[in-house]
Design an enzyme around this catalytic site. Structure first.
Site, PDB file in Angstrom:
ATOM      1  N   CYS A 131       0.801  -1.230   0.000  1.00  0.00           N
ATOM      2  CA  CYS A 131       0.000   0.000   0.000  1.00  0.00           C
ATOM      3  C   CYS A 131       0.834   1.281   0.000  1.00  0.00           C
ATOM      4  O   CYS A 131       0.376   2.309  -0.490  1.00  0.00           O
ATOM      5  CB  CYS A 131      -0.956   0.005   1.194  1.00  0.00           C
ATOM      6  SG  CYS A 131      -0.134  -0.005   2.804  1.00  0.00           S
ATOM      7  N   GLU A 195       8.091  -1.987  10.946  1.00  0.00           N
ATOM      8  CA  GLU A 195       6.865  -2.784  10.787  1.00  0.00           C
ATOM      9  C   GLU A 195       7.177  -4.099  10.083  1.00  0.00           C
ATOM     10  O   GLU A 195       8.069  -4.180   9.244  1.00  0.00           O
ATOM     11  CB  GLU A 195       5.792  -1.979  10.047  1.00  0.00           C
ATOM     12  CG  GLU A 195       6.151  -1.588   8.633  1.00  0.00           C
ATOM     13  CD  GLU A 195       5.418  -2.408   7.590  1.00  0.00           C
ATOM     14  OE1 GLU A 195       4.762  -3.392   7.972  1.00  0.00           O
ATOM     15  OE2 GLU A 195       5.534  -2.072   6.405  1.00  0.00           O
TER      16      GLU A 195
END
Length: 535
Positions: A131, A195
């Site tokens: 994304c 992340e």
């Protein structure tokens, strides 16, 4: 990997001027930049025959002309070594409005790779498109030409003019491209530092490439080493400890925008039960939310989430009930792969207002790319839209501690980068080693055959013949041992890459191997044959 030429800095400047993209970080010139300014040469050969020439003669002429063209092309590309390059954009360089137009759904990665490798100067390719980024990794037969072709392909796919696109693109080459991928895999280039989801997406590129066959040995090895680097960084630096993900940042943002007294009582709706959606539900549960309504195409994924999270009530709604469910929600999270918006201004206007205790405003938190919620929804008085670009304010709060860990991670990345570059350097001499061994074996076999004819087949037993063959092989191996040792480039000795390449060129000259030209001819020939098959 080729040695740095005196024209490297000039060629690099020419490459960026031609492609119109940002310079790689780190240095003014990269080690494998070719000399620019060569005439563009098409690999497609046309050979027109006169009306009286039979079709077979025309085909023969075309074949001969094509072979000659291979040699000419190989000569012109000799100094333009195949390069690993990455070109793309990310949340750091481009807004979501642009990224969503370039996004490639995971199931379409193989098709994108096929289209990229059909370009004249792209040998192998991989697409990484989560994304927050869209990156294309390639092995390019020609640096300048390959980059131009990729920019044109991106422009055609997105409908964004190349001039506008170039303002937001970044480009790295060879060791800079490898380091960039290792940083991406380690979570150092993510919006949320450290992340973990990006590592899974890098793994998926390898799986997808193995199925489609588009990666090639260089990109395949680079991605696998990037996975190793990502794992090491996370296990040895604890950079992921306490780190937020995009999904958890989305939950944090929603709770920040709600009145504190109403956070736990707000009605939560989640549209999409994929990986990102599951993580949103998980973080809502961790924050104390007691009920989440999930809209999804199938009930199976929702059942899996319900089974995993026992402490929260999970209610399933089908896609046909989406707008009805949104009417009953105070906060709407969207995380689907839909190519078109699920909520437009008209949809938002049709929804009833939310409770005054919540400020009378319904929150849409959209973590999808392409976006699931149109930006104009915020024009509706009782609605506010937040997308992935709005998560930065949440991320900044947790960044300082992980930045210290990121400095530790760079040491690990440098170690893995050195290991990959040593492997790649060792691959540079493989064609010469193979051709030298093949040449020596042909000489050995020819001389052995002459010897056996002089002796006479009947005069030798099988054991004697085998012994003579072993003797000839042993002599060749002993003679080749020294020269081949000087072609080693695996970091186990003090020899520099330039010295190894000088040895390689010397052997090519002495034995007339012409390895580099032969390799390039084969690459160009493969390209032309592929284009002929498709046409």
């Amino acid at each position: 990997m080729a040695s740095t030429s005196t024209a490297s800095a000039t060629a690099m400047a020419g490459a960026f001027a031609a492609a119109g993209v940002n310079k790689p970080r780190g240095s003014a010139a990269c080690p494998r930049v070719p000399a620019g300014g060569r005439q563009r040469l098409s690999c497609v050969v046309r050979c027109d025959a006169g009306p009286g020439v039979p079709a077979q003669m025309a085909a023969m002429a075309a074949s001969v002309a094509a072979l000659e063209q291979f040699k000419i092309s190989a000569d012109r590309y000799m100094k333009e070594k195949s390069s690993i390059a990455v070109i793309g954009l990310s949340i750091h360089t481009a807004p979501v409005e642009m990224r969503e137009k370039l996004a490639v759904a995971e199931e379409l990665w193989p098709r994108a790779v096929a289209e990229l490798t059909n370009l004249n100067h792209i040998e192998k390719a991989a697409v990484l498109s989560p994304c927050n980024r869209m990156e294309i990794y390639v092995v390019a037969l020609s640096w300048n030409r390959g980059i131009r072709e990729i920019v044109d392909w991106m422009s055609m796919k997105s409908g964004i003019p190349a001039v506008e696109l170039r303002e937001h693109l970044f480009m790295f080459r060879d060791s800079d491209a490898t380091r960039h991928l290792f940083e991406v895999s380690s979570g150092l280039d993510s919006l949320v530092l450290g992340e973990g989801q990006i590592l899974a997406q890098v793994k998926q590129v390898v799986r997808s490439g193995q199925n489609s066959g588009g990666l090639g040995k260089n990109i395949d090895r680079m991605f696998k080493d990037a996975i190793t680097a990502g794992k090491r960084v996370r296990s040895e630096t604890n950079i992921s400890c306490g780190a937020v993900s995009v999904s958890s940042a989305a939950v944090e943002l929603a709770l920040m925008k709600l009145p504190k007294s109403e956070c736990l009582s707000a009605r939560m709706l989640l549209i999409g039960a994929g990986k990102m959606g599951r993580l949103v539900a998980k973080h809502l549960a961790a924050k104390g939310c007691k009920k989440v309504v999930i809209v999804n195409r199938s009930v199976e994924r929702v059942d899996a989430i319900r089974e995993e999270m026992q402490g929260i009530e999970i209610v399933y709604r089908s896609l046909t009930e989406m707008y009805e469910a949104a009417a009953d929600a105070d906060v709407v999270f969207t995380s689907t792969s839909s190519e078109s918006p699920l909520f437009t201004k008209e949809h938002a206007e049709a929804l009833p207002p939310v409770s005054g205790a919540l400020g009378g405003v319904r929150l849409f938190v959209d973590i999808s790319v392409p976006r699931n919620v149109s930006a104009c929804v915020s024009d509706v008085g009782h609605a506010r839209v937040y997308n992935v670009d709005d998560l930065k304010e949440v991320v900044e709060a947790n960044k300082e501690d992980r930045l210290r860990k990121a400095m530790e991670a760079q040491t690990i990345i440098s170690e893995e980068l050195k290991r990959f570059e040593a492997w790649r350097d060792s691959m540079e001499t493989v064609p010469t080693i193979k051709k030298l061994r093949s040449y020596a074996d042909r000489v050995r076999a020819s001389e052995l055959d002459k010897c056996l004819q002089k002796i006479g087949e009947d005069a030798l037993t099988k054991k004697m013949r085998r012994s003579i063959e072993q003797l000839s092989t042993g002599i060749v191996n002993r003679l080749l041992h020294g020269p081949l040792q000087h072609l080693r480039c695996d970091g186990t000795d003090n020899r520099t890459l330039d010295e190894t390449l000088e040895n390689m060129h010397a052997l090519n000259r002495m034995f007339g191997l012409d390895t580099e030209k032969a390799v390039m001819e084969q690459k160009i020939k493969t390209k032309v044959e592929k284009q002929k098959t498709q046409n």
